[in-house]
Design a protein around this motif. Structure first.
Motif, PDB file in Angstrom:
ATOM      1  N   LEU A 117      68.997  97.395 124.649  1.00  0.00           N
ATOM      2  CA  LEU A 117      67.883  98.204 125.149  1.00  0.00           C
ATOM      3  C   LEU A 117      66.685  97.329 125.502  1.00  0.00           C
ATOM      4  N   THR A 118      66.420  96.331 124.659  1.00  0.00           N
ATOM      5  CA  THR A 118      65.307  95.417 124.929  1.00  0.00           C
ATOM      6  C   THR A 118      65.541  94.649 126.217  1.00  0.00           C
ATOM      7  N   LEU A 119      66.764  94.168 126.403  1.00  0.00           N
ATOM      8  CA  LEU A 119      67.095  93.403 127.610  1.00  0.00           C
ATOM      9  C   LEU A 119      66.892  94.256 128.862  1.00  0.00           C
ATOM     10  N   VAL A 120      67.478  95.446 128.861  1.00  0.00           N
ATOM     11  CA  VAL A 120      67.389  96.315 130.039  1.00  0.00           C
ATOM     12  C   VAL A 120      65.944  96.722 130.320  1.00  0.00           C
ATOM     13  N   ALA A 121      65.227  97.152 129.253  1.00  0.00           N
ATOM     14  CA  ALA A 121      63.847  97.597 129.430  1.00  0.00           C
ATOM     15  C   ALA A 121      62.962  96.466 129.949  1.00  0.00           C
ATOM     16  N   THR A 122      63.157  95.258 129.409  1.00  0.00           N
ATOM     17  CA  THR A 122      62.349  94.118 129.837  1.00  0.00           C
ATOM     18  C   THR A 122      62.640  93.752 131.285  1.00  0.00           C
ATOM     19  N   PHE A 123      63.897  93.760 131.649  1.00  0.00           N
ATOM     20  CA  PHE A 123      64.269  93.421 133.024  1.00  0.00           C
ATOM     21  C   PHE A 123      63.679  94.433 134.000  1.00  0.00           C
ATOM     22  N   VAL A 124      63.824  95.718 133.682  1.00  0.00           N
ATOM     23  CA  VAL A 124      63.308  96.767 134.570  1.00  0.00           C
ATOM     24  C   VAL A 124      61.782  96.693 134.655  1.00  0.00           C
ATOM     25  N   HIS A 199      65.824  89.707 107.325  1.00  0.00           N
ATOM     26  CA  HIS A 199      66.822  90.047 108.334  1.00  0.00           C
ATOM     27  C   HIS A 199      66.162  90.706 109.545  1.00  0.00           C
ATOM     28  N   ALA A 200      65.206  91.587 109.305  1.00  0.00           N
ATOM     29  CA  ALA A 200      64.522  92.280 110.395  1.00  0.00           C
ATOM     30  C   ALA A 200      63.733  91.280 111.248  1.00  0.00           C
ATOM     31  N   TYR A 201      63.090  90.325 110.595  1.00  0.00           N
ATOM     32  CA  TYR A 201      62.338  89.311 111.336  1.00  0.00           C
ATOM     33  C   TYR A 201      63.274  88.460 112.198  1.00  0.00           C
ATOM     34  N   GLY A 202      64.422  88.070 111.625  1.00  0.00           N
ATOM     35  CA  GLY A 202      65.390  87.288 112.391  1.00  0.00           C
ATOM     36  C   GLY A 202      65.903  88.050 113.595  1.00  0.00           C
ATOM     37  N   LEU A 203      66.179  89.346 113.396  1.00  0.00           N
ATOM     38  CA  LEU A 203      66.648  90.182 114.506  1.00  0.00           C
ATOM     39  C   LEU A 203      65.586  90.259 115.599  1.00  0.00           C
ATOM     40  N   TRP A 204      64.333  90.438 115.191  1.00  0.00           N
ATOM     41  CA  TRP A 204      63.244  90.491 116.171  1.00  0.00           C
ATOM     42  C   TRP A 204      63.128  89.179 116.944  1.00  0.00           C
ATOM     43  N   SER A 205      63.201  88.066 116.225  1.00  0.00           N
ATOM     44  CA  SER A 205      63.116  86.754 116.880  1.00  0.00           C
ATOM     45  C   SER A 205      64.237  86.569 117.890  1.00  0.00           C
ATOM     46  N   GLY A 206      65.462  86.870 117.465  1.00  0.00           N
ATOM     47  CA  GLY A 206      66.610  86.684 118.347  1.00  0.00           C
ATOM     48  C   GLY A 206      66.615  87.623 119.531  1.00  0.00           C
ATOM     49  N   ALA A 207      66.018  88.819 119.350  1.00  0.00           N
ATOM     50  CA  ALA A 207      66.021  89.814 120.421  1.00  0.00           C
ATOM     51  C   ALA A 207      64.918  89.600 121.439  1.00  0.00           C
ATOM     52  N   SER A 208      63.934  88.735 121.132  1.00  0.00           N
ATOM     53  CA  SER A 208      62.766  88.676 122.010  1.00  0.00           C
ATOM     54  C   SER A 208      62.311  87.286 122.442  1.00  0.00           C
ATOM     55  N   ILE A 209      62.636  86.231 121.695  1.00  0.00           N
ATOM     56  CA  ILE A 209      62.183  84.899 122.081  1.00  0.00           C
ATOM     57  C   ILE A 209      63.089  84.344 123.180  1.00  0.00           C
ATOM     58  N   HIS A 210      62.521  83.587 124.087  1.00  0.00           N
ATOM     59  CA  HIS A 210      63.187  83.245 125.345  1.00  0.00           C
ATOM     60  C   HIS A 210      64.386  82.308 125.182  1.00  0.00           C
ATOM     61  N   PHE A 336      56.474  88.720 128.547  1.00  0.00           N
ATOM     62  CA  PHE A 336      56.525  88.216 127.175  1.00  0.00           C
ATOM     63  C   PHE A 336      55.930  89.230 126.193  1.00  0.00           C
ATOM     64  N   LEU A 337      54.768  89.784 126.517  1.00  0.00           N
ATOM     65  CA  LEU A 337      54.134  90.761 125.636  1.00  0.00           C
ATOM     66  C   LEU A 337      54.974  92.033 125.531  1.00  0.00           C
ATOM     67  N   PHE A 338      55.611  92.399 126.645  1.00  0.00           N
ATOM     68  CA  PHE A 338      56.443  93.606 126.627  1.00  0.00           C
ATOM     69  C   PHE A 338      57.665  93.423 125.744  1.00  0.00           C
ATOM     70  N   ILE A 339      58.393  92.319 125.922  1.00  0.00           N
ATOM     71  CA  ILE A 339      59.624  92.138 125.148  1.00  0.00           C
ATOM     72  C   ILE A 339      59.318  91.994 123.659  1.00  0.00           C
ATOM     73  N   SER A 341      56.696  93.354 121.973  1.00  0.00           N
ATOM     74  CA  SER A 341      56.272  94.629 121.400  1.00  0.00           C
ATOM     75  C   SER A 341      57.389  95.673 121.423  1.00  0.00           C
ATOM     76  N   PHE A 342      58.162  95.712 122.506  1.00  0.00           N
ATOM     77  CA  PHE A 342      59.234  96.714 122.618  1.00  0.00           C
ATOM     78  C   PHE A 342      60.312  96.468 121.579  1.00  0.00           C
ATOM     79  N   SER A 343      60.749  95.213 121.442  1.00  0.00           N
ATOM     80  CA  SER A 343      61.788  94.902 120.447  1.00  0.00           C
ATOM     81  C   SER A 343      61.282  95.109 119.039  1.00  0.00           C
ATOM     82  N   LEU A 344      60.011  94.773 118.779  1.00  0.00           N
ATOM     83  CA  LEU A 344      59.440  94.992 117.445  1.00  0.00           C
ATOM     84  C   LEU A 344      59.436  96.462 117.084  1.00  0.00           C
ATOM     85  N   ALA A 345      59.083  97.327 118.051  1.00  0.00           N
ATOM     86  CA  ALA A 345      59.076  98.759 117.790  1.00  0.00           C
ATOM     87  C   ALA A 345      60.473  99.255 117.436  1.00  0.00           C
TER      88      ALA A 345
END
Length: 351
Positions: A117-124, A199-210, A336-339, A341-345
């Motif tokens: 969801l983060t990938l698609v939302a960020t791309f769009v 675990h949540a922090y790791g997931l956030w990092s992996g889902a959003s850092i470039h 960057f700000l979108f991915i 904040s969106f993934s963190l939410a």
């Protein structure tokens, strides 16, 4: 007898020019240059203050600096093009050996959903905002790919089907480098403020850092559990590179067909390097490849990507890069700000 002999001699000369050795001779100077720049990038990474940057990023900078200092070199053109096309595709195929279905399964259904969801939302979001800002569609797509998937690797893979120019690629790489580096240093300061478990922090990092290296560094900066979760989440994002590139290739042909311009008479491309990427990922999932075999391949993959980015840098015209202005940079910042904040939410809602 003279004329037949002359004809035979001419045929021999033509056949010699068609031999593979002649092609190797034409490619060798440019290949040597791109490999030398890649080696310099690896050496620079050991310098103080530069260890946070991947060799790929440093290679495009060194390549662009070479072009600015000495101009475009005709003798390097063919070898550089070979590095940018053939070696790049080979590297992307080999990336498949760094992924397994087990790694994706470890993220869990909710984790995969967050990443997708983060990938698609960020791309769009990035492509939509790019239109509002007046950024060219190809450059906006490259920034979107680099931000939403895996940095420079995604940018060069996406460009293989969107066919942007070297300045587009360089600008997009600069964006993901700057903002990915910011994330790498800032993220480890935030888990306590945001109330994120390891675990949540790791997931956030992996889902959003470039970049992969940036995500891994940020994850392990908060401990082993966070680092492992971040690494697996990031590799799951990398696995999504294949379908995104396929969709971008289809979209490129459709736009060209409607416009009646470049590619109007071309069928949807079949990016065989993406199919190879998927095949090796499946192979890596089906069998256990010994570490003494896999580790050299992983190192070779990184080097080939670095050589390809060196070639990309050699094609960068700094004047054209400056002419693109500040809008693409603002687009990279917004993405960057979108991915983040969106993934963190999503992480906060599901963990």
């Amino acid at each position: 007898m003279t004329l037949p002999l002359i004809g035979v001699q001419h045929d021999l000369e033509v056949s010699r020019s068609a031999l593979p050795g002649s092609a190797v001779g034409r490619l060798a100077p440019g290949l040597a240059l791109t490999c030398a720049i890649a080696a310099i990038a690896y050496a620079l990474r050991t310098a103080p203050g530069l260890s946070a940057f991947s060799p790929m990023i440093l290679a495009i900078v060194v390549g662009a600096a070479f072009r600015a200092a000495f101009g475009a070199q005709a003798w390097a053109k063919e070898g550089s093009a070979f590095s940018l096309r053939r070696l790049l595709r080979l590297a992307i195929i080999l990336l498949g050996l760094q992924l397994t279905a087990t790694q994706v399964a470890e993220v869990g259904a909710s984790g995969v959903a967050i990443i997708a969801l983060t990938l698609v939302a960020t791309f769009v979001f990035t492509t939509w905002l790019g239109r509002l800002l007046g950024v060219s569609p190809k450059l906006a797509q490259l920034i979107a790919a680099g931000t939403s998937i895996c940095g420079a690797s995604a940018i060069v893979a996406a460009n293989a089907v969107t066919r942007g120019d070297e300045e587009d690629v360089a600008y997009a790489v600069a964006c993901v480098t700057v903002f990915g580096s910011v994330a790498m240093f800032v993220y480890p300061l935030l888990p306590g403020l945001l109330g994120l478990a390891p675990h949540a922090y790791g997931l956030w990092s992996g889902a959003s850092i470039h970049e992969v290296a940036q995500a891994v560094a940020a994850g392990f900066a908060h401990g082993a559990e966070s680092g492992e979760a971040g690494t697996v989440a990031k590799l799951t994002r990398v696995a999504m590179l294949a379908p995104v590139v396929l969709l971008l290739g289809t979209a490129f042909v459709r736009r060209a067909s409607h416009a009646g311009g470049e590619g109007a008479s071309v069928k949807t491309p079949t990016p065989w390097f993406v199919i190879g990427f998927i095949a090796l990922a499946c192979l890596n999932s089906a069998i256990t490849i010994p570490p003494d075999v896999k580790e050299p391949i992983v190192a070779l993959t990184a080097f080939l990507l670095t050589v390809a980015l060196a070639a990309m840098g050699l094609g960068v015209d700094v004047a054209k890069l400056k002419a693109k202005g500040l809008r693409p940079f603002l687009l990279g910042l917004a993405a960057f700000l979108f991915i983040a904040s969106f993934s963190l939410a999503l992480v906060k809602l599901t963990t």
